[in-house]
Design a protein around this motif. Structure first.
Motif, mmCIF file in Angstrom:
data_model
loop_
_atom_site.group_PDB
_atom_site.id
_atom_site.type_symbol
_atom_site.label_atom_id
_atom_site.label_comp_id
_atom_site.label_asym_id
_atom_site.label_seq_id
_atom_site.Cartn_x
_atom_site.Cartn_y
_atom_site.Cartn_z
ATOM 1 N N GLY A 562 0.794 -1.223 0.000
ATOM 2 C CA GLY A 562 0.000 0.000 0.000
ATOM 3 C C GLY A 562 0.829 1.276 0.000
ATOM 4 N N ARG A 563 2.141 1.152 0.221
ATOM 5 C CA ARG A 563 3.013 2.342 0.164
ATOM 6 C C ARG A 563 3.186 2.816 -1.269
ATOM 7 N N ILE A 564 2.976 1.920 -2.218
ATOM 8 C CA ILE A 564 3.061 2.364 -3.613
ATOM 9 C C ILE A 564 1.647 2.426 -4.189
ATOM 10 N N GLY A 565 1.540 2.892 -5.415
ATOM 11 C CA GLY A 565 0.218 3.035 -6.026
ATOM 12 C C GLY A 565 -0.552 4.172 -5.405
ATOM 13 N N ARG A 566 0.158 5.162 -4.876
ATOM 14 C CA ARG A 566 -0.508 6.266 -4.203
ATOM 15 C C ARG A 566 -0.660 7.483 -5.114
ATOM 16 N N GLY A 567 -0.038 7.416 -6.262
ATOM 17 C CA GLY A 567 -0.171 8.528 -7.194
ATOM 18 C C GLY A 567 -0.975 8.090 -8.397
ATOM 19 N N THR A 568 -0.774 8.751 -9.512
ATOM 20 C CA THR A 568 -1.545 8.407 -10.698
ATOM 21 C C THR A 568 -0.742 7.521 -11.643
ATOM 22 N N GLU A 569 0.512 7.216 -11.270
ATOM 23 C CA GLU A 569 1.352 6.340 -12.083
ATOM 24 C C GLU A 569 1.033 4.889 -11.778
ATOM 25 N N LYS A 570 1.257 4.049 -12.766
ATOM 26 C CA LYS A 570 1.135 2.623 -12.520
ATOM 27 C C LYS A 570 2.273 2.183 -11.593
ATOM 28 N N SER A 571 1.995 1.312 -10.659
ATOM 29 C CA SER A 571 3.024 0.850 -9.730
ATOM 30 C C SER A 571 3.207 -0.655 -9.818
ATOM 31 N N SER A 572 4.397 -1.093 -9.446
ATOM 32 C CA SER A 572 4.662 -2.528 -9.455
ATOM 33 C C SER A 572 5.288 -2.979 -8.148
ATOM 34 N N CYS A 573 4.864 -4.151 -7.731
ATOM 35 C CA CYS A 573 5.421 -4.744 -6.520
ATOM 36 C C CYS A 573 5.985 -6.105 -6.896
ATOM 37 N N ILE A 574 7.252 -6.322 -6.581
ATOM 38 C CA ILE A 574 7.881 -7.593 -6.904
ATOM 39 C C ILE A 574 8.221 -8.318 -5.611
ATOM 40 N N MET A 575 7.580 -9.441 -5.407
ATOM 41 C CA MET A 575 7.864 -10.220 -4.206
ATOM 42 C C MET A 575 8.882 -11.293 -4.570
ATOM 43 N N ILE A 576 9.971 -11.304 -3.836
ATOM 44 C CA ILE A 576 10.993 -12.308 -4.099
ATOM 45 C C ILE A 576 10.926 -13.377 -3.016
ATOM 46 N N SER A 577 10.866 -14.614 -3.452
ATOM 47 C CA SER A 577 10.826 -15.694 -2.475
ATOM 48 C C SER A 577 11.443 -16.953 -3.052
ATOM 49 N N ASP A 578 12.235 -17.623 -2.225
ATOM 50 C CA ASP A 578 12.802 -18.897 -2.648
ATOM 51 C C ASP A 578 12.178 -20.063 -1.912
ATOM 52 N N ALA A 579 11.148 -19.736 -1.137
ATOM 53 C CA ALA A 579 10.489 -20.816 -0.398
ATOM 54 C C ALA A 579 9.559 -21.534 -1.349
ATOM 55 N N HIS A 580 9.870 -22.789 -1.626
ATOM 56 C CA HIS A 580 9.023 -23.506 -2.557
ATOM 57 C C HIS A 580 8.159 -24.496 -1.819
ATOM 58 N N ASN A 581 7.043 -24.044 -1.350
ATOM 59 C CA ASN A 581 6.056 -25.006 -0.882
ATOM 60 C C ASN A 581 4.672 -24.488 -1.211
ATOM 61 N N ASP A 582 3.737 -25.414 -1.201
ATOM 62 C CA ASP A 582 2.401 -25.106 -1.722
ATOM 63 C C ASP A 582 1.744 -23.955 -0.979
ATOM 64 N N ILE A 583 1.866 -23.986 0.346
ATOM 65 C CA ILE A 583 1.158 -22.979 1.134
ATOM 66 C C ILE A 583 1.693 -21.588 0.831
ATOM 67 N N THR A 584 3.021 -21.476 0.840
ATOM 68 C CA THR A 584 3.623 -20.184 0.552
ATOM 69 C C THR A 584 3.214 -19.691 -0.819
ATOM 70 N N GLU A 585 3.328 -20.584 -1.789
ATOM 71 C CA GLU A 585 2.977 -20.165 -3.140
ATOM 72 C C GLU A 585 1.521 -19.767 -3.237
ATOM 73 N N HIS A 586 0.676 -20.536 -2.585
ATOM 74 C CA HIS A 586 -0.751 -20.232 -2.593
ATOM 75 C C HIS A 586 -0.989 -18.836 -2.009
ATOM 76 N N ARG A 587 -0.364 -18.568 -0.877
ATOM 77 C CA ARG A 587 -0.545 -17.281 -0.199
ATOM 78 C C ARG A 587 -0.080 -16.136 -1.084
ATOM 79 N N LEU A 588 1.114 -16.282 -1.611
ATOM 80 C CA LEU A 588 1.659 -15.185 -2.391
ATOM 81 C C LEU A 588 0.899 -14.987 -3.696
ATOM 82 N N LYS A 589 0.346 -16.079 -4.207
ATOM 83 C CA LYS A 589 -0.438 -15.946 -5.432
ATOM 84 C C LYS A 589 -1.728 -15.169 -5.177
ATOM 85 N N ILE A 590 -2.308 -15.385 -4.022
ATOM 86 C CA ILE A 590 -3.514 -14.618 -3.666
ATOM 87 C C ILE A 590 -3.198 -13.135 -3.742
#
Ligand code: ADP
Ligand code: MG
Length: 676
Positions: A562-590
């Motif tokens: 929520g710290r980005i996307g506060r102006g009129t420009e398009k914003s991007s958020c890149i989440m980096i994660s090396d944890a490969h398990n179903d739950i984590t992936e499911h959560r981050l995909k949401i």
């Protein structure tokens, strides 16, 4: 036997059992009757031995065909084996080290065997099944929360005995309520919850018991609320919202207008407002509070705005000072790091009314802070304050109106319960022109590319964040992570760029300097810990990289984003994660798939459970035995409406038909939340 009689007097309960039952929280007959099964075994669905699937609970009706054979196997174990048949096929039934169970089986008798079948073909067997002589009854068998020495069968027997001695059970729900909502009587509900006649009866009994539990809770909370309302507050004259809006560089959203109107109306009454303003990050809660503050000042009264962190308090101070710069409204900032001399001056000015608005942290609720006529107390992100700090701001005035603002998006139905004694305004509309935040989930192997993308934005004159996670559960390591990353990046990838570092261990003045530099555009890239989660509002920051995203809670990630996307420009958020398990992936995909805070909170709640989500017991409500505030949304809505309707007709729950109900409500709230 009386329902509140000690369980010790029940047949089958001696000293020892009583102690075991106490461990389960069962002390009286009533406790036992309302000790609900955790789940049920379905013994109604009989399968033949031939059709029985492997590794699933199945129930087989079969005759014992042979005497039990004893066989020693390795490891000092003894195996007891017998053969059963359903008339078509044979199956081995095996018990390990359980001579007692094995000997109970009589050759030639018919039993129901419940358990899992393992093995293949000729070697199939059912190991350690539960069995009972077949008597044609009890399709669903209750499984209770157990304690060592007391299994479900034993509890089931005690419950049976309890029903046989308890006589008729008075129903707390009056007949008219039961009729209106098609609820079964208490006796039938209790009997069916323990030993359901069939699936329909089970679900009806659950519905009835959940209804009762939530209904009592709602009634209690609503009566509590009406009691709080009896005190008198300063009533505001008129509504100055129109005048206020002319101070803003933007037009209020419909949702903001609605929320302001609701609160302004509350404040014109001489009962204190008690309102929760809930809105996702960036929905513009500050402007709503500012409108009310303005209203207050126009009425010659003071207001206070308390935030949980210095960063946030400072941000609010700046925002409001700017908003009110062309008015005669005076503002003071009071935080832990306000210099002593300055503090003294502000306190004096608050006490004699020269300051209209005090913005600050919990420094505002110190003993020596006095207001002349505090009429409005606003708390931002209340859940971050300790329980005992919450009421303190209110106590600085004579029943001031209160507004609590929260971005922690609690699902609506749950908010109804938790903030049941507050009225609710929701900002469900984002300010116009907001760009969607694109969210990506990537592995650490393409970190360079992600950073490259950040660099590209910086070169275009934009700003960005890189957030690092808590590595372990302590601040020190978070600090190390941020500091190291900062060093690496300034010496390496982002050499030549103006990079700043922000973390929780910095002195307030340092923090302020870093933030000011970022806000002014001087700093291009801010490496930070989660301290930026609240309070930073820099519309030119359009890109964020979150390291080790798997370590954050979903709602927290949402707040960070929520710290980005506060102006009129398009914003991007890149989440980096090396944890490969179903739950984590499911959560981050949401998170990658939606920016709807409510939806995210719902998912978070499902994944983590409400205890975790709110920090256990933060809400201080009585414990529920059967209702689940997370999943029983429909019932919460239904009972909320039902309770409101009943209290409208009969606020004191008078009359004989309601005696039981009144008592039950009072009883539920007797632990701490008194309401007479
Ligand atoms: P939050 O609800 O997260 O506290 P803020 O009050 O910090 O949100 O507002 C976020 C940003 O949106 C601020 O920069 C604020 O000035 C801006 N804002 C608020 N309301 C509007 C609106 N109606 N139109 C445009 N921008 C708005
Ligand atoms: Mg805010």
């Amino acid at each position: 036997m009386e329902l509140n009689a000690s369980i010790k007097y029940l047949k089958g309960v001696g000293e020892k059992r009583a102690a075991l039952l106490a461990k389960l929280g069962i002390f009286t007959l009533w406790d036992l009757l309302t000790f609900y099964p955790r789940t049920y075994e379905d013994w109604s669905n009989l399968t033949s031995i031939a059709d029985a699937p492997v590794n699933e609970n199945v129930c087989i009706k079969a005759v014992v065909g042979s005497r039990c054979r004893e066989q020693r196997i390795k490891g000092g174990m003894t195996l007891y084996k017998t053969e059963i048949t359903d008339g078509e096929m044979l199956l081995d039934v095996i018990f390990f080290n359980n001579k007692f169970a094995a000997q109970k089986l009589e050759t030639g008798k018919e039993y129901l065997f419940f358990g899992k079948i393992t093995g293949k073909g000729y070697y199939r067997s059912m190991n350690s099944p539960v069995f009972e002589e077949y008597d044609g009854s009890e399709a669903f068998r209750p499984i209770y929360p157990q304690t060592a020495g007391l299994n479900s069968r034993a509890i089931q027997k005690l419950v049976k005995t309890a029903f046989s001695v308890c006589g008729s059970i008075p129903d707390p729900l009056p007949e008219d309520i039961r009729n209106s909502y098609c609820l079964m009587g208490i006796e039938s509900a209790l009997k069916n919850i323990h030993t359901p006649e069939n699936e329909d009866m089970l679900s009806e009994s659950r519905r009835r018991l959940i209804f009762e539990e939530l209904f009592l809770l709602e009634l209690g909370l609503m009566r509590l609320k009406s009691k709080n309302r009896r005190s008198t507050a300063l009533a505001m004259d008129g509504d100055y919202t129109a005048e206020f809006t002319s101070l803003l560089p933007f037009e209020l959203t419909g949702a903001q207008k609605r929320a302001i109107a609701q609160a302004a109306e509350d404040m014109q009454k001489n009962v204190p407002m008690n309102r929760l303003l809930q809105g996702d990050v960036g929905s513009g809660k500050t402007a709503v509070s500012a409108a009310l503050i303005y209203n207050c000042a126009r009425n010659g009264c003071q207001s206070a705005l308390m935030a949980p962190t210095e960063v946030l308090a400072m941000q609010h101070y700046k925002t409001l000072a700017k908003m009110f710069e062309n008015t005669d409204i005076t503002i003071g900032l009071l935080t832990g790091s306000t210099p002593a001399a300055e503090k003294k001056k502000i306190k004096a000015a608050l006490a004699d009314g020269r300051i209209d608005l005090a913005v600050g942290t919990h420094a505002l609720i110190q003993k020596d802070v006095e207001f002349k006529n505090l009429a409005l107390a606003v708390t931002d992100e209340q859940h971050r304050f300790g329980v005992n700090q919450r009421g303190s701001l209110t106590s600085k005035g004579n029943n001031p109106h209160t507004l609590v603002m929260s971005a922690t998006p609690i699902p609506r139905t749950l908010a109804l319960i938790i903030y049941g004694d507050l009225d609710l305004s929701i900002l469900d509309e984002m300010p116009k022109g907001r760009q969607k935040i694109e969210t990506f989930l990537v592995g650490g192997d393409i970190r360079e590319r992600a950073y490259g993308y950040v660099k590209k934005h910086l070169c275009e004159g934009r700003q960005g964040y890189i957030v690092c996670a808590l590595v372990a559960e302590n601040e020190a390591s978070e600090l190390t992570a941020a500091t190291e990353l900062y060093q690496n990046l300034t010496d390496g990838f982002f050499k030549g760029f103006r990079v700043g570092l922000l973390h929780g261990k910095m002195k307030p003045a340092e923090k302020k300097a870093v933030m000011d530099s970022f806000a002014s555009g001087e700093t291009q890239l801010l490496v930070s810990t989660t301290v930026i989660e609240v309070g930073i509002d820099v519309p030119n920051a359009v890109i964020m990289v979150i390291e080790n995203a798997e370590r954050f809670g979903l709602s927290q990630l949402h707040q960070l984003r929520g710290r980005i996307g506060r102006g009129t420009e398009k914003s991007s958020c890149i989440m980096i994660s090396d944890a490969h398990n179903d739950i984590t992936e499911h959560r981050l995909k949401i998170l990658a798939s939606t920016t709807d805070g409510f939806k995210i909170a719902d998912e978070d709640l499902k994944l983590r459970g409400p205890g975790d989500f709110f920090g256990s017991r933060q809400h201080g409500l009585p414990e529920m035995k059967i209702a689940n505030m997370m999943t029983d949304g429909e019932a919460i809505r239904e009972t909320h409406a039902a309770a409101a309707e009943l209290l409208k007709k009969n606020p004191a729950l008078e009359g004989e038909a309601y005696t039981m109900l009144r008592k039950a409500v009072n009883h539920l709230f007797s632990g701490g939340m008194s309401m007479n």
